[in-house]
Design an enzyme around this catalytic site. Structure first.
Site, PDB file in Angstrom:
ATOM      1  N   THR A  47       0.846  -1.200   0.000  1.00 29.98           N
ATOM      2  CA  THR A  47       0.000   0.000   0.000  1.00 29.98           C
ATOM      3  C   THR A  47       0.881   1.250   0.000  1.00 29.98           C
ATOM      4  O   THR A  47       0.525   2.260  -0.611  1.00 29.98           O
ATOM      5  CB  THR A  47      -0.948   0.040   1.219  1.00 29.98           C
ATOM      6  OG1 THR A  47      -0.206  -0.281   2.386  1.00 29.98           O
ATOM      7  CG2 THR A  47      -2.093  -0.928   1.071  1.00 29.98           C
ATOM      8  N   ARG A  63      -8.816  -6.054  -0.540  1.00 32.59           N
ATOM      9  CA  ARG A  63      -9.721  -6.733   0.391  1.00 32.59           C
ATOM     10  C   ARG A  63     -10.028  -5.898   1.629  1.00 32.59           C
ATOM     11  O   ARG A  63     -10.859  -6.265   2.432  1.00 32.59           O
ATOM     12  CB  ARG A  63      -9.123  -8.080   0.820  1.00 32.59           C
ATOM     13  CG  ARG A  63      -9.153  -9.094  -0.291  1.00 32.59           C
ATOM     14  CD  ARG A  63      -8.507 -10.391   0.165  1.00 32.59           C
ATOM     15  NE  ARG A  63      -8.717 -11.464  -0.813  1.00 32.59           N
ATOM     16  CZ  ARG A  63      -7.934 -11.670  -1.864  1.00 32.59           C
ATOM     17  NH1 ARG A  63      -6.910 -10.894  -2.073  1.00 32.59           N
ATOM     18  NH2 ARG A  63      -8.182 -12.654  -2.706  1.00 32.59           N
ATOM     19  N   GLN A  91       1.549 -12.889  -0.564  1.00 36.24           N
ATOM     20  CA  GLN A  91       0.169 -12.923  -1.064  1.00 36.24           C
ATOM     21  C   GLN A  91       0.006 -11.911  -2.192  1.00 36.24           C
ATOM     22  O   GLN A  91      -1.027 -11.863  -2.834  1.00 36.24           O
ATOM     23  CB  GLN A  91      -0.805 -12.563   0.066  1.00 36.24           C
ATOM     24  CG  GLN A  91      -0.832 -13.551   1.207  1.00 36.24           C
ATOM     25  CD  GLN A  91      -1.721 -13.057   2.350  1.00 36.24           C
ATOM     26  OE1 GLN A  91      -1.448 -12.023   2.961  1.00 36.24           O
ATOM     27  NE2 GLN A  91      -2.781 -13.785   2.646  1.00 36.24           N
ATOM     28  N   HIS A 146      -0.431 -16.298  -4.504  1.00 38.22           N
ATOM     29  CA  HIS A 146      -1.618 -15.886  -5.274  1.00 38.22           C
ATOM     30  C   HIS A 146      -1.274 -15.583  -6.734  1.00 38.22           C
ATOM     31  O   HIS A 146      -2.050 -14.955  -7.446  1.00 38.22           O
ATOM     32  CB  HIS A 146      -2.299 -14.680  -4.618  1.00 38.22           C
ATOM     33  CG  HIS A 146      -2.929 -15.017  -3.295  1.00 38.22           C
ATOM     34  ND1 HIS A 146      -3.279 -14.067  -2.357  1.00 38.22           N
ATOM     35  CD2 HIS A 146      -3.258 -16.211  -2.745  1.00 38.22           C
ATOM     36  CE1 HIS A 146      -3.797 -14.662  -1.298  1.00 38.22           C
ATOM     37  NE2 HIS A 146      -3.792 -15.959  -1.499  1.00 38.22           N
ATOM     38  N   CYS A 205      -6.005 -16.337 -26.784  1.00 38.69           N
ATOM     39  CA  CYS A 205      -4.733 -16.825 -27.324  1.00 38.69           C
ATOM     40  C   CYS A 205      -4.922 -17.236 -28.788  1.00 38.69           C
ATOM     41  O   CYS A 205      -6.051 -17.458 -29.244  1.00 38.69           O
ATOM     42  CB  CYS A 205      -4.303 -18.023 -26.488  1.00 38.69           C
ATOM     43  SG  CYS A 205      -2.787 -18.818 -26.999  1.00 38.69           S
ATOM     44  N   CYS A 239      -4.382 -20.013 -29.875  1.00 36.53           N
ATOM     45  CA  CYS A 239      -4.951 -21.363 -29.835  1.00 36.53           C
ATOM     46  C   CYS A 239      -6.449 -21.336 -29.533  1.00 36.53           C
ATOM     47  O   CYS A 239      -7.106 -22.375 -29.537  1.00 36.53           O
ATOM     48  CB  CYS A 239      -4.228 -22.222 -28.794  1.00 36.53           C
ATOM     49  SG  CYS A 239      -4.800 -21.985 -27.094  1.00 36.53           S
ATOM     50  N   SER A 270       0.211  -8.199   6.693  1.00 33.98           N
ATOM     51  CA  SER A 270      -0.918  -9.098   6.436  1.00 33.98           C
ATOM     52  C   SER A 270      -1.691  -9.280   7.731  1.00 33.98           C
ATOM     53  O   SER A 270      -1.093  -9.433   8.797  1.00 33.98           O
ATOM     54  CB  SER A 270      -0.438 -10.462   5.941  1.00 33.98           C
ATOM     55  OG  SER A 270      -1.539 -11.360   5.844  1.00 33.98           O
ATOM     56  N   ASN A 327       2.716  -5.086  11.426  1.00 28.99           N
ATOM     57  CA  ASN A 327       1.468  -4.756  10.730  1.00 28.99           C
ATOM     58  C   ASN A 327       0.840  -3.521  11.361  1.00 28.99           C
ATOM     59  O   ASN A 327       1.077  -3.227  12.536  1.00 28.99           O
ATOM     60  CB  ASN A 327       0.501  -5.954  10.816  1.00 28.99           C
ATOM     61  CG  ASN A 327      -0.593  -5.877   9.764  1.00 28.99           C
ATOM     62  OD1 ASN A 327      -0.324  -5.666   8.591  1.00 28.99           O
ATOM     63  ND2 ASN A 327      -1.832  -6.013  10.190  1.00 28.99           N
TER      64      ASN A 327
HETATM   65 ZN    ZN Z   1      -3.177 -20.845 -25.947  1.00 29.21          ZN
END
Ligand code: ZN
Length: 264
Positions: free
Chosen positions: A33, A41, A106, A126, A159, A161, A199, A224
């Site tokens: 931050t 969150r 995270q 994450h 993509c 594909c 956190s 924190n």
């Molecule tokens: Zn692809």
């Protein structure tokens, strides 16, 4: 907390980091931050204004994918402009000194790497918003290409594909990557000193890492702004800005190491 107790806490954490064992840091949104990355969150965070796009909906509906990408495009500037702050830099310096084995984070912003922690020492539970991946063939697509396509009116980029493109982050409703989680747990269990920064330790299973560390005998410290789930289980809790406290911890570690080297 008085300045004296803050200083005592800084010293205790520094002694644990300087002791020569395995040091692991766990970081959350609070460390970023101060670099201008919003804490999605937190209270007033973006998820209070918008319902998140769930992973299943992303897979099922083109409209959900377009909505997802509209929000990503809005946040892109925050990410593109963000630079590491003194907390990230202090951690990179600890790693360069050989006093930090790994950072479990995270965060998806890549700021630990920008500060100089090598990629292989950052465990991104994450995922990373710095990578865009095809959900079908797994190819990585250059992020600038994808945002250019969005700007040019491609609402839900795909993509070559035919697979859906998505930032390589864990979405709401999506499980964590098993190998990444395993590595984070192994590092936490093996840690002699485990330091949590920025956190509140609410998002599971990532937030159970301090428990793995503590149950296996680690010295546990938390830095924190507000209370966390595990304050009572910690050896030291420091309240304040990571960008102020981490440089202070780094300086204390440097002083202890210098003292040891001079043989006093
Ligand atoms: Zn692809």
């Amino acid at each position: 907390m008085t300045d004296e107790t803050t200083q005592a806490g800084i010293e205790r954490i520094a002694r644990a980091l300087a002791a020569g064992g395995r040091n692991v840091v766990f970081t959350g949104a609070g460390i970023s931050t101060e670099s201008g990355i919003p804490d999605y969150r937190s209270k007033g965070g973006i998820w209070e204004r918008f319902k998140p796009v769930m992973y299943d909906d992303f897979l099922r509906s083109r409209e959900a994918r377009a909505e997802y990408w509209r929000r990503k495009a809005e946040l892109y500037d925050d990410f593109a402009k963000a630079r590491p702050n003194p907390a990230h830099e202090a951690l990179a310096a600890l790693h360069a000194m050989g006093r930090l084995e790994a950072v479990i984070t995270q965060n998806v912003d890549g700021l630990h790497q920008d500060a100089g922690v090598p990629d292989d020492a950052v465990v991104e539970v994450h995922g990373s918003a710095r990578r865009i991946r095809c959900l079908s063939c797994g190819d990585l697509i250059p992020i600038d290409d994808v945002y250019r396509r969005l700007r040019e009116g491609d609402e839900a980029p795909e993509c070559d594909c035919g697979g859906f493109l998505k930032p390589d982050t864990i979405s709401f409703g999506q499980g964590l990557d098993a190998a990444t989680l395993e590595r984070a747990v192994a590092l936490s269990r093996a840690a002699d000193c485990f330091l949590v920064i920025g956190s509140t330790l609410l998002v599971h299973p990532a937030a159970t890492m301090p428990v793995h560390a503590k149950y296996n005998g680690a010295f546990l410290a938390i830095v924190n702004l507000s209370d966390t789930e595990y304050d009572e289980d910690s050896d030291v809790v420091l309240r304040g800005k990571a960008g102020v406290l981490l440089p202070a911890i780094l300086h204390a570690v440097q002083a202890i190491v210098a003292e040891g080297a001079s043989g006093s």
